[in-house]
Design a protein around this motif. Structure first.
Motif, PDB file in Angstrom:
ATOM      1  N   SER A 151       0.954  -1.270  -0.090  1.00  0.00           N
ATOM      2  CA  SER A 151      -0.014  -0.115  -0.041  1.00  0.00           C
ATOM      3  C   SER A 151       0.983   1.305   0.053  1.00  0.00           C
ATOM      4  N   LEU A 152       2.148   1.301   0.686  1.00  0.00           N
ATOM      5  CA  LEU A 152       3.119   2.323   0.762  1.00  0.00           C
ATOM      6  C   LEU A 152       3.359   2.610  -0.740  1.00  0.00           C
ATOM      7  N   CYS A 153       3.847   1.563  -1.681  1.00  0.00           N
ATOM      8  CA  CYS A 153       4.095   1.939  -3.051  1.00  0.00           C
ATOM      9  C   CYS A 153       2.834   2.088  -3.901  1.00  0.00           C
ATOM     10  N   ALA A 154       1.921   1.428  -3.806  1.00  0.00           N
ATOM     11  CA  ALA A 154       0.707   1.956  -4.469  1.00  0.00           C
ATOM     12  C   ALA A 154       0.249   3.211  -4.616  1.00  0.00           C
ATOM     13  N   ASN A 155       0.375   3.695  -3.058  1.00  0.00           N
ATOM     14  CA  ASN A 155      -0.023   5.176  -2.797  1.00  0.00           C
ATOM     15  C   ASN A 155       0.696   6.037  -3.528  1.00  0.00           C
ATOM     16  N   HIS A 355      -7.690 -19.983  16.341  1.00  0.00           N
ATOM     17  CA  HIS A 355      -8.271 -21.288  16.661  1.00  0.00           C
ATOM     18  C   HIS A 355      -8.658 -22.122  15.266  1.00  0.00           C
ATOM     19  N   GLU A 356      -8.423 -23.277  15.450  1.00  0.00           N
ATOM     20  CA  GLU A 356      -8.446 -24.234  14.055  1.00  0.00           C
ATOM     21  C   GLU A 356      -9.849 -24.316  13.799  1.00  0.00           C
ATOM     22  N   ALA A 357     -10.831 -23.683  14.319  1.00  0.00           N
ATOM     23  CA  ALA A 357     -12.478 -23.933  13.849  1.00  0.00           C
ATOM     24  C   ALA A 357     -12.667 -22.817  12.982  1.00  0.00           C
ATOM     25  N   ILE A 358     -11.771 -21.801  12.948  1.00  0.00           N
ATOM     26  CA  ILE A 358     -12.149 -20.566  11.848  1.00  0.00           C
ATOM     27  C   ILE A 358     -11.768 -20.807  10.713  1.00  0.00           C
ATOM     28  N   GLY A 359     -12.547 -20.715   9.811  1.00  0.00           N
ATOM     29  CA  GLY A 359     -12.034 -21.113   8.252  1.00  0.00           C
ATOM     30  C   GLY A 359     -12.193 -19.999   7.453  1.00  0.00           C
ATOM     31  N   ALA A 360     -12.606 -18.603   7.731  1.00  0.00           N
ATOM     32  CA  ALA A 360     -12.853 -17.691   6.946  1.00  0.00           C
ATOM     33  C   ALA A 360     -12.679 -16.202   7.824  1.00  0.00           C
ATOM     34  N   PHE A 361     -12.415 -15.321   7.265  1.00  0.00           N
ATOM     35  CA  PHE A 361     -12.321 -14.117   7.903  1.00  0.00           C
ATOM     36  C   PHE A 361     -13.031 -12.972   7.010  1.00  0.00           C
ATOM     37  N   VAL A 362     -14.170 -12.325   7.242  1.00  0.00           N
ATOM     38  CA  VAL A 362     -14.753 -11.196   6.631  1.00  0.00           C
ATOM     39  C   VAL A 362     -14.326  -9.981   7.364  1.00  0.00           C
ATOM     40  N   THR A 363     -13.422  -9.225   6.527  1.00  0.00           N
ATOM     41  CA  THR A 363     -12.580  -8.216   7.052  1.00  0.00           C
ATOM     42  C   THR A 363     -12.777  -7.054   6.440  1.00  0.00           C
ATOM     43  N   HIS A 364     -12.628  -5.821   7.014  1.00  0.00           N
ATOM     44  CA  HIS A 364     -12.349  -4.456   6.475  1.00  0.00           C
ATOM     45  C   HIS A 364     -11.306  -4.002   5.687  1.00  0.00           C
ATOM     46  N   CYS A 365     -10.191  -5.124   5.929  1.00  0.00           N
ATOM     47  CA  CYS A 365      -8.910  -4.919   5.313  1.00  0.00           C
ATOM     48  C   CYS A 365      -7.815  -3.817   6.129  1.00  0.00           C
ATOM     49  N   GLY A 366      -8.334  -3.430   7.053  1.00  0.00           N
ATOM     50  CA  GLY A 366      -7.316  -2.871   8.002  1.00  0.00           C
ATOM     51  C   GLY A 366      -6.110  -3.640   8.032  1.00  0.00           C
ATOM     52  N   TRP A 367      -4.696  -3.124   8.061  1.00  0.00           N
ATOM     53  CA  TRP A 367      -3.660  -3.754   8.058  1.00  0.00           C
ATOM     54  C   TRP A 367      -3.534  -4.774   9.026  1.00  0.00           C
ATOM     55  N   ASN A 368      -3.788  -4.136  10.356  1.00  0.00           N
ATOM     56  CA  ASN A 368      -3.530  -5.080  11.527  1.00  0.00           C
ATOM     57  C   ASN A 368      -4.272  -6.312  11.375  1.00  0.00           C
ATOM     58  N   SER A 369      -5.671  -6.159  10.951  1.00  0.00           N
ATOM     59  CA  SER A 369      -6.498  -7.366  10.847  1.00  0.00           C
ATOM     60  C   SER A 369      -5.958  -8.206   9.637  1.00  0.00           C
ATOM     61  N   THR A 370      -5.594  -7.570   8.595  1.00  0.00           N
ATOM     62  CA  THR A 370      -5.036  -8.546   7.407  1.00  0.00           C
ATOM     63  C   THR A 370      -4.176  -9.005   7.894  1.00  0.00           C
ATOM     64  N   LEU A 371      -3.011  -8.564   8.392  1.00  0.00           N
ATOM     65  CA  LEU A 371      -1.787  -9.296   8.802  1.00  0.00           C
ATOM     66  C   LEU A 371      -2.100 -10.381   9.977  1.00  0.00           C
ATOM     67  N   GLU A 372      -2.916 -10.237  10.816  1.00  0.00           N
ATOM     68  CA  GLU A 372      -3.439 -11.154  11.697  1.00  0.00           C
ATOM     69  C   GLU A 372      -3.846 -12.397  10.983  1.00  0.00           C
ATOM     70  N   GLY A 373      -4.696 -12.199  10.131  1.00  0.00           N
ATOM     71  CA  GLY A 373      -5.544 -13.375   9.234  1.00  0.00           C
ATOM     72  C   GLY A 373      -4.247 -14.043   8.510  1.00  0.00           C
ATOM     73  N   VAL A 374      -3.193 -13.268   8.022  1.00  0.00           N
ATOM     74  CA  VAL A 374      -2.183 -14.104   7.457  1.00  0.00           C
ATOM     75  C   VAL A 374      -1.295 -14.816   8.199  1.00  0.00           C
ATOM     76  N   PHE A 390      -8.195  -0.587   0.188  1.00  0.00           N
ATOM     77  CA  PHE A 390      -8.509  -0.927  -1.056  1.00  0.00           C
ATOM     78  C   PHE A 390      -7.230  -1.569  -1.631  1.00  0.00           C
ATOM     79  N   TYR A 391      -6.161  -1.169  -1.169  1.00  0.00           N
ATOM     80  CA  TYR A 391      -4.959  -1.508  -1.906  1.00  0.00           C
ATOM     81  C   TYR A 391      -4.596  -2.981  -1.114  1.00  0.00           C
ATOM     82  N   ASN A 392      -4.935  -3.026   0.183  1.00  0.00           N
ATOM     83  CA  ASN A 392      -4.859  -4.334   1.039  1.00  0.00           C
ATOM     84  C   ASN A 392      -5.710  -5.334   0.405  1.00  0.00           C
ATOM     85  N   GLU A 393      -6.962  -5.034  -0.031  1.00  0.00           N
ATOM     86  CA  GLU A 393      -7.892  -5.931  -0.786  1.00  0.00           C
ATOM     87  C   GLU A 393      -6.964  -6.318  -2.218  1.00  0.00           C
TER      88      GLU A 393
END
Length: 477
Positions: A151-155, A355-374, A390-393
């Motif tokens: 996102s730093l590069c894209a911006n 948790h191993e039960a989580i199979g998907a993450f519906v996220t607003h793509c804030g970088w903290n959340s995105t990286l936690e998902g990754v 939108f860059y994170n998306e």
């Protein structure tokens, strides 16, 4: 054998907002494990939040983390007690807080620099004046953006080349020139780059100038996640940068993970017990961060989409019971009993996601959340709202290929973008049960493995952090 850095003293100065404070506190904890003297700068009303987070991590640090307060300016023009972005509901007042009120912190901050004269200051990108302040005392200032290399590069590419000017409509796709990966966007998906001499324009110009004259940038990422963009940022754009993430992974104990952020609105044991009863990869986690403000109509569409997908879910919403629940489809909660868990308020997100039960993450793509998902290997359904989301998306869905977009078209719509239930149903099924779901999941698992490895001795983020500390501690600097 690693050299100790007992004489090195670093100030960490985050913007008073959860999305900025949480990673900066994690960063301070990471530096403290390297025997660096660490001081977090904040205002009085933010002390309890920070002190609780660092108290829990004390046993894992070589050095104690100090907190130093500077008084919030009485002439701020904001209601009393508004020392934190999340305590302000109005977008207009938030803008005043970030772009004007925080400037009033400059004088007391400089008095602190004069008293303690640290070896370095890591200051939030929203404090552009901090570069001039530290320069007065010959102290290097590092910038923390809290976002990805991508996102730093894209911006910056967007700002330099203005590719949106070559389109005939807001929905026409254009390529971000020179950026690796043939990334395409529309005018609707990016912030307004027009230079009209407004207060906002002046503020971002100050940010760019402060970055150009600062010592460099610390990035909450790891090299293996976005190598082409880490290289582009350094070698093409010519920025000095150190990747030291994922910062969330410095929290290894359950209690540390439970208290990242505000007090949870649900007992973490109750939440995890609910997940323990579910199959592996069978639950969708839905959370849009602390700044989203969805109307009842959009929440109703989400409820219908989740029900139609026939997938189990945990859904974090900011609306409390006192707001009324007319937006819920009739009989929804009764039908979802045992299948869905609604958390009203703050959730222990890190614990839930891993948790191993989580199979998907519906996220607003804030970088903290995105990286936690990754970092935990969870595929994503992307629902960007504003900022650099939108860059994170694009990074998640097109570069890493570990998620699908729900279909938001317009930047800056914190009310959710008017997404209908059937689009939500379709996106959830694509990530959870359809043909390409397993491939996405395997890619996500591999990235999670690399994320954890990056912080190990001799790996990319570990080496980058050590190199930065050694450079700051060098008498030749």
């Amino acid at each position: 054998m690693e050299r100790k850095h007992s004489t090195l003293h670093i100030f960490f100065f985050p913007l008073m907002a959860h999305g900025h404070m949480i990673p900066m506190i994690d960063m301070a904890k990471l530096f403290a494990t390297k025997d660096v003297k660490v001081t977090i700068i904040t205002t009085p009303l933010n002390v309890p939040f920070i002190s609780k987070a660092i108290e829990i991590s004390k046993t894992h640090q070589s050095k104690e983390i100090n907190i130093q307060t500077i008084n919030f300016p009485t002439e701020s023009g904001l209601p009393e007690g508004c020392e934190h972005v999340d305590s302000i509901s109005s977008p207009e007042l938030r803008s005043i807080f970030i772009k004007k009120t925080t400037k009033l912190l400059q004088k007391p901050f400089e008095e602190l620099l004069l008293q303690q004269h640290p070896n370095c200051v890591v200051a939030d990108v929203f404090f552009p004046w901090a570069t001039n302040s530290t320069a007065k005392f010959g102290i290097p200032r590092l910038i923390f953006h809290g976002c990805s290399f991508f996102s730093l590069c894209a911006n910056e590419v967007m700002r330099l080349h203005e590719p949106y000017n070559n389109t005939s409509s807001d929905s026409e796709l254009f390529v971000l020139p020179d950026l690796p990966g043939e990334i395409k966007m529309t005018r609707l998906q990016v912030a307004n780059f027009s230079k009209n001499g407004t207060e906002v324009d002046k503020f971002w110009e100050e940010v760019r100038e402060s970055e150009a004259t600062s010592y460099g940038v610390v990035v909450n990422s790891f090299y293996e996640l976005e190598p082409a963009y880490a290289d582009y940022y350094r070698n093409v754009l010519g920025r000095r940068a150190w990747h030291i993430g994922p910062l969330s992974l410095c929290n290894r104990e359950k209690e540390q993970k439970a208290y990242r952020g505000k007090e949870a609105s649900i007992d973490e044991h109750e939440c995890l017990k609910w997940l323990d009863m579910k199959n592996v990869n069978s639950v969708v986690y839905v959370c849009f961060g602390s700044m989203a403000s969805f109307p009842g109509s959009q929440l109703g569409e989400i409820a219908m989409g989740l029900e139609a997908s026939k997938q189990q879910f945990i859904w974090v919403i900011s609306k409390g019971k006192e707001d009324g629940e007319e937006w819920l489809p009739e009989g929804f909660e009764k039908r979802m009993e045992g299948k869905g868990l609604i958390i009203r308020g703050w959730a222990p997100q890190t614990l839930i996601l891993e948790h191993e039960a989580i199979g998907a993450f519906v996220t607003h793509c804030g970088w903290n959340s995105t990286l936690e998902g990754v970092s935990v290997g969870v595929p994503m359904i992307t629902w960007p709202l504003g900022a650099e989301q939108f860059y994170n998306e694009k990074l998640v869905t097109e570069v890493l290929k570990i998620g699908v977009p729900v279909g938001v078209k317009k930047w800056g719509d914190i009310e959710g973008g008017g997404i209908k239930w059937d689009a939500i149903e379709k996106a959830v099924k694509m990530v959870m049960i359809e043909e390409n779901a397993e491939e996405m999941r395997n890619k996500a698992f591999e990235l999670a493995r690399m994320a954890k490895q990056a912080l190990e001795d001799g790996a990319s983020s570990h080496l980058s952090l050590n190199a930065l500390i050694q450079e700051l501690d060098s008498p030749l600097r």
